[in-house]
Structures are given as structure tokens and as C-alpha cells.
Design a protein around this motif. Structure first.
Motif, PDB file in Angstrom:
ATOM      1  N   ALA A  65      -1.059   2.644 -16.829  1.00 38.84           N
ATOM      2  CA  ALA A  65      -1.442   2.245 -17.948  1.00 38.84           C
ATOM      3  C   ALA A  65      -0.246   1.028 -18.074  1.00 38.84           C
ATOM      4  CB  ALA A  65      -1.584   3.241 -18.594  1.00 38.84           C
ATOM      5  N   TYR A  66       1.100   1.162 -17.763  1.00 33.65           N
ATOM      6  CA  TYR A  66       1.728   0.300 -18.072  1.00 33.65           C
ATOM      7  C   TYR A  66       2.114  -1.078 -17.036  1.00 33.65           C
ATOM      8  CZ  TYR A  66       6.669  -2.307 -19.165  1.00 33.65           C
ATOM      9  OH  TYR A  66       7.587  -3.361 -19.587  1.00 33.65           O
ATOM     10  N   ALA A  67       1.151  -0.454 -15.351  1.00 35.89           N
ATOM     11  CA  ALA A  67       1.234  -2.102 -14.758  1.00 35.89           C
ATOM     12  C   ALA A  67       0.233  -2.822 -15.029  1.00 35.89           C
ATOM     13  CB  ALA A  67       1.292  -1.545 -13.439  1.00 35.89           C
ATOM     14  N   ILE A  68      -0.439  -2.204 -15.967  1.00 36.50           N
ATOM     15  CA  ILE A  68      -1.558  -2.728 -15.907  1.00 36.50           C
ATOM     16  C   ILE A  68      -1.740  -4.081 -17.355  1.00 36.50           C
ATOM     17  CG2 ILE A  68      -4.113  -2.899 -16.705  1.00 36.50           C
ATOM     18  CD1 ILE A  68      -4.341  -0.624 -15.269  1.00 36.50           C
ATOM     19  N   GLU A  69      -0.602  -2.966 -17.972  1.00 32.04           N
ATOM     20  CA  GLU A  69      -0.366  -3.513 -19.616  1.00 32.04           C
ATOM     21  C   GLU A  69       0.440  -5.257 -18.808  1.00 32.04           C
ATOM     22  OE1 GLU A  69       2.358  -3.073 -23.057  1.00 32.04           O
ATOM     23  OE2 GLU A  69       1.318  -1.514 -21.921  1.00 32.04           O
ATOM     24  N   ARG A  70       0.815  -5.289 -17.822  1.00 29.27           N
ATOM     25  CA  ARG A  70       1.707  -6.241 -17.418  1.00 29.27           C
ATOM     26  C   ARG A  70       1.107  -7.564 -16.795  1.00 29.27           C
ATOM     27  NH1 ARG A  70       7.519  -5.358 -17.548  1.00 29.27           N
ATOM     28  NH2 ARG A  70       7.557  -7.473 -17.269  1.00 29.27           N
ATOM     29  N   VAL A  71       0.235  -6.805 -15.625  1.00 27.01           N
ATOM     30  CA  VAL A  71      -0.769  -8.062 -14.869  1.00 27.01           C
ATOM     31  C   VAL A  71      -1.916  -7.855 -14.829  1.00 27.01           C
ATOM     32  CG1 VAL A  71       1.948  -7.578 -12.959  1.00 27.01           C
ATOM     33  CG2 VAL A  71      -0.472  -6.415 -12.829  1.00 27.01           C
ATOM     34  N   LEU A 129       0.764  -1.087  -0.238  1.00 26.94           N
ATOM     35  CA  LEU A 129       0.112  -0.125   0.329  1.00 26.94           C
ATOM     36  C   LEU A 129       0.790   1.593  -0.199  1.00 26.94           C
ATOM     37  CD1 LEU A 129      -2.644  -1.028   2.345  1.00 26.94           C
ATOM     38  CD2 LEU A 129      -2.959  -1.932   0.141  1.00 26.94           C
ATOM     39  N   GLU A 130       0.672   2.244  -0.645  1.00 22.62           N
ATOM     40  CA  GLU A 130       1.317   3.570  -0.697  1.00 22.62           C
ATOM     41  C   GLU A 130       2.254   3.942  -0.996  1.00 22.62           C
ATOM     42  OE1 GLU A 130       0.205   7.779   2.231  1.00 22.62           O
ATOM     43  OE2 GLU A 130      -0.432   5.136   2.616  1.00 22.62           O
ATOM     44  N   GLY A 131       2.640   3.297  -2.356  1.00 23.33           N
ATOM     45  CA  GLY A 131       3.663   3.167  -3.283  1.00 23.33           C
ATOM     46  C   GLY A 131       3.904   3.336  -4.356  1.00 23.33           C
ATOM     47  N   GLY A 132       2.152   3.434  -4.868  1.00 18.20           N
ATOM     48  CA  GLY A 132       2.177   3.393  -6.387  1.00 18.20           C
ATOM     49  C   GLY A 132       2.208   2.256  -7.119  1.00 18.20           C
ATOM     50  N   THR A 133       2.336   1.825  -8.317  1.00 15.88           N
ATOM     51  CA  THR A 133       2.372   0.800  -9.283  1.00 15.88           C
ATOM     52  C   THR A 133       4.232   0.619  -9.536  1.00 15.88           C
ATOM     53  OG1 THR A 133       1.583   1.709 -10.932  1.00 15.88           O
ATOM     54  CG2 THR A 133      -0.039   0.875  -9.201  1.00 15.88           C
ATOM     55  N   SER A 134       4.990   1.697 -10.150  1.00 17.46           N
ATOM     56  CA  SER A 134       5.908   1.646 -10.608  1.00 17.46           C
ATOM     57  C   SER A 134       6.770   0.643 -10.201  1.00 17.46           C
ATOM     58  CB  SER A 134       6.978   3.173 -10.817  1.00 17.46           C
ATOM     59  OG  SER A 134       6.909   3.205  -9.530  1.00 17.46           O
ATOM     60  N   TRP A 135       7.391   0.218  -8.711  1.00 16.08           N
ATOM     61  CA  TRP A 135       7.922  -0.860  -8.390  1.00 16.08           C
ATOM     62  C   TRP A 135       7.226  -2.209  -9.192  1.00 16.08           C
ATOM     63  CZ3 TRP A 135       6.164  -4.464  -5.365  1.00 16.08           C
ATOM     64  CH2 TRP A 135       4.684  -3.981  -4.667  1.00 16.08           C
ATOM     65  N   ILE A 136       6.219  -2.632  -9.934  1.00 18.34           N
ATOM     66  CA  ILE A 136       6.464  -3.702  -9.901  1.00 18.34           C
ATOM     67  C   ILE A 136       6.546  -4.119 -11.182  1.00 18.34           C
ATOM     68  CG2 ILE A 136       4.159  -5.676 -10.133  1.00 18.34           C
ATOM     69  CD1 ILE A 136       2.474  -3.204  -8.212  1.00 18.34           C
ATOM     70  N   PRO A 137       6.572  -3.239 -12.155  1.00 12.70           N
ATOM     71  CA  PRO A 137       7.364  -4.503 -13.519  1.00 12.70           C
ATOM     72  C   PRO A 137       8.561  -4.299 -12.619  1.00 12.70           C
ATOM     73  CG  PRO A 137       5.265  -2.452 -14.320  1.00 12.70           C
ATOM     74  CD  PRO A 137       6.043  -1.826 -12.676  1.00 12.70           C
ATOM     75  N   MET A 138       9.691  -2.883 -12.049  1.00 11.38           N
ATOM     76  CA  MET A 138      10.826  -3.261 -12.008  1.00 11.38           C
ATOM     77  C   MET A 138      11.947  -5.039 -11.097  1.00 11.38           C
ATOM     78  SD  MET A 138      13.435  -0.890  -9.321  1.00 11.38           S
ATOM     79  CE  MET A 138      12.071  -1.916  -7.999  1.00 11.38           C
ATOM     80  N   VAL A 139      10.862  -5.373 -10.465  1.00  9.27           N
ATOM     81  CA  VAL A 139      10.529  -6.690  -9.751  1.00  9.27           C
ATOM     82  C   VAL A 139      10.350  -7.390 -10.302  1.00  9.27           C
ATOM     83  CG1 VAL A 139       9.703  -7.139  -7.579  1.00  9.27           C
ATOM     84  CG2 VAL A 139      10.254  -5.485  -7.462  1.00  9.27           C
ATOM     85  N   ILE A 140       9.685  -7.406 -11.361  1.00  3.94           N
ATOM     86  CA  ILE A 140       9.133  -8.751 -12.184  1.00  3.94           C
ATOM     87  C   ILE A 140      10.299  -8.897 -13.399  1.00  3.94           C
ATOM     88  CG2 ILE A 140       7.992  -8.651 -14.622  1.00  3.94           C
ATOM     89  CD1 ILE A 140       5.770  -7.949 -12.555  1.00  3.94           C
ATOM     90  N   ASP A 141      10.830  -7.811 -13.354  1.00  9.08           N
ATOM     91  CA  ASP A 141      12.047  -7.670 -15.019  1.00  9.08           C
ATOM     92  C   ASP A 141      13.428  -7.540 -14.181  1.00  9.08           C
ATOM     93  OD1 ASP A 141      10.555  -6.969 -16.868  1.00  9.08           O
ATOM     94  OD2 ASP A 141      10.803  -4.460 -16.989  1.00  9.08           O
ATOM     95  N   ARG A 142      14.003  -7.392 -13.052  1.00 14.82           N
ATOM     96  CA  ARG A 142      14.660  -7.992 -12.386  1.00 14.82           C
ATOM     97  C   ARG A 142      14.833  -9.149 -12.062  1.00 14.82           C
ATOM     98  NH1 ARG A 142      18.594  -5.092 -14.401  1.00 14.82           N
ATOM     99  NH2 ARG A 142      20.186  -5.402 -12.659  1.00 14.82           N
ATOM    100  N   LEU A 143      13.756  -9.620 -11.412  1.00 11.39           N
ATOM    101  CA  LEU A 143      13.900 -11.227 -11.122  1.00 11.39           C
ATOM    102  C   LEU A 143      13.228 -12.202 -12.167  1.00 11.39           C
ATOM    103  CD1 LEU A 143      11.328 -10.961  -8.326  1.00 11.39           C
ATOM    104  CD2 LEU A 143      13.598 -11.338  -8.057  1.00 11.39           C
ATOM    105  N   GLN A 144      13.382 -11.554 -13.539  1.00 12.70           N
ATOM    106  CA  GLN A 144      13.131 -12.505 -14.359  1.00 12.70           C
ATOM    107  C   GLN A 144      14.092 -12.397 -15.225  1.00 12.70           C
ATOM    108  OE1 GLN A 144      10.724 -13.972 -16.019  1.00 12.70           O
ATOM    109  NE2 GLN A 144      11.758 -15.173 -17.404  1.00 12.70           N
ATOM    110  N   ARG A 145      15.564 -11.465 -14.717  1.00 10.55           N
ATOM    111  CA  ARG A 145      16.593 -11.531 -15.543  1.00 10.55           C
ATOM    112  C   ARG A 145      17.325 -12.964 -14.525  1.00 10.55           C
ATOM    113  NH1 ARG A 145      19.294  -7.483 -18.338  1.00 10.55           N
ATOM    114  NH2 ARG A 145      21.606  -7.221 -17.563  1.00 10.55           N
ATOM    115  N   GLU A 146      17.070 -12.676 -13.511  1.00  7.68           N
ATOM    116  CA  GLU A 146      18.582 -13.553 -12.429  1.00  7.68           C
ATOM    117  C   GLU A 146      18.008 -14.765 -12.667  1.00  7.68           C
ATOM    118  OE1 GLU A 146      20.828 -12.782 -10.701  1.00  7.68           O
ATOM    119  OE2 GLU A 146      20.149 -10.650 -11.416  1.00  7.68           O
ATOM    120  N   LEU A 147      16.380 -15.396 -13.733  1.00  8.20           N
ATOM    121  CA  LEU A 147      15.717 -15.842 -13.478  1.00  8.20           C
ATOM    122  C   LEU A 147      15.560 -16.878 -14.786  1.00  8.20           C
ATOM    123  CD1 LEU A 147      13.079 -18.217 -12.251  1.00  8.20           C
ATOM    124  CD2 LEU A 147      12.354 -17.141 -13.980  1.00  8.20           C
TER     125      LEU A 147
END
Length: 226
Positions: free
Chosen positions: A214-220, A164-182
Motif C-alpha cells: 500500500a505504501y509503495a503504491i502511494e509512492r509510485v 521479481l520475487e522480492g516484494g515491494t518494500s525495497w522500492i521506497p528505500m531505494v527512492i529515499d536513499r537516492l533522493q538523499r544523495e541527489l
């Protein structure tokens, strides 16, 4: 609430967002219990349209489990708030798993909230809005990453967690960085990172004017956002 047609409002702490900084476990237990009793007496019993989210003393896990159970079953609260920082371990640590097990049994929600900035490097900024700008989303990214990589969300598949209360821009970052490690082969997780956010058990508060939404919604998809 009557004018807007809302069924009820959920009350969160303010200074209580920093209660993870309490290092003495007995104080943390007393703090949480006192806050929950006060919230119930002052607001929840005043009106059924006011609901509560409990503080639970994660500094002492058995006490946190007991306080979560008491808050939900006896005080009628909807769940508990987890401190985004200040604890000895990040929120994915196995030390805290009994709390998640109890929340799943109670069918209640847990919520990670920004708003406490210590030990992240941002509290040394000389301009407080800069501290708040990064100090809200970054702890959510840390917490979500810990819960994903340490298996919390796989071991407790019906556990509902809000960020809560941190917006949504961090979500694509977490997804992309973890996907890179995967893809590097060093990360072992049961699902693709994006699938955790599509699981129906993660919820994130958003703000209507943030362009990243809008981008976060596009991703998840739109389902996690409120």
C-alpha cells in the motif's frame, strides 16, 4: 490455465537462477543455450499456453546478445532473465549495454530475479529462511540502483525491466536513499529517483499479503506492480 482463464504462463528457471555464478564464459554459453533448447523442446512446443524466459550468458556479452536474439526470434521466448548476482559487474555496468540495446530492438522484456544468495553476506546465516528473507529483495535493490545511477534506463527509454520475487518494500528505500544523495549534490541522474519507477518501463512482482504494498503504491502508483 483453462480453469482460471489465464492466457498463458511464463516459465522461469529454478537452479538456473544461480547461473550468474558460472565464472568460465564458455560453460555459461553452453549452459544457457542448452537450457533454452531444452525448455523449447520440452514445454514451448508442447503447448502455446507455455511461454519461456531465456537464460543469456552475460559472462560473454556478444554471445548473450546473440542468444537473446535467437531465443526471441527462433524459439519464441518473451525475453530473458538477468542474474541478480554472481557476475563481475552490477547490471548497470556499460559492459552489458549491448544486451539492453538488443532487448530494446527486439521489444522484449528482461527480468531480474532474486533467489541466488552468494556473496551478499546472507548465505552465512545459520537459518536458511533468514537468508531467503533478505536474499530476495536486496539484490533487486542493488540491480535497480545500478541501472538508475549508471544511466541504463535513460539510455534505453523503452527497455522494459521486471524485478521479481522480492516484494515491494525495497522500492521506497531505494527512492529515499537516492533522493538523499541527489540533495547532497554528489549524484548526477537525469530524473528524480521516483520518476524511474513511474516511467512505465519498470515492473515489480508483489505479494497480496505484504503490508508494504500500500505504501509503495502511494509512492509510485499502482501501475508497476503485478
Amino acid at each position: 490455465l483453462g480453469q482460471t482463464g489465464l492466457e498463458y504462463s511464463v516459465l522461469y528457471p529454478t537452479e538456473g537462477l544461480a547461473y550468474g555464478q558460472i565464472s568460465f564464459a564458455q560453460w555459461a554459453v553452453a549452459y544457457a543455450r542448452g537450457y533454452n533448447d531444452w525448455l523449447c523442446e520440452k514445454y514451448l512446443r508442447f503447448s502455446p499456453k507455455l511461454k519461456g524466459v531465456a537464460l543469456i550468458p552475460m559472462q560473454d556479452v556478444p554471445s548473450a546478445v546473440a542468444e537473446l536474439r535467437r531465443s526471441v526470434k527462433e524459439l519464441g521466448m518473451l525475453g530473458a532473465m538477468l542474474p541478480s548476482n554472481g557476475l563481475r559487474f552490477h547490471l548497470g555496468a556499460k559492459e552489458y549495454w549491448p544486451i539492453y540495446e538488443e532487448a530494446e530492438k527486439l521489444d522484449c522484456a528482461l527480468a531480474v530475479h532474486g533467489g541466488c544468495y552468494g556473496d551478499l553476506g546472507f548465505n552465512t546465516y545459520t537459518v536458511f529462511p533468514a537468508t531467503r528473507a533478505l536474499g530476495m529483495p536486496v539484490p533487486l535493490a542493488i540491480a535497480a540502483t545500478g541501472m538508475i545511477v549508471d544511466g541504463v534506463l535513460d539510455s534505453f527509454p523503452s527497455l522494459r525491466v521486471g524485478f521479481l520475487e522480492g516484494g515491494t518494500s525495497w522500492i521506497p528505500m531505494v527512492i529515499d536513499r537516492l533522493q538523499r544523495e541527489l540533495e547532497y549534490g554528489g549524484l548526477r541522474i537525469a530524473r528524480k529517483p521516483v520518476d524511474y519507477f513511474k516511467s512505465g518501463t519498470i515492473f515489480c512482482s508483489c505479494e497480496g499479503n505484504e503490508k508494504a504494498l500500500a505504501y509503495a503504491i502511494e509512492r509510485v502508483g499502482a501501475a508497476p506492480f503485478m
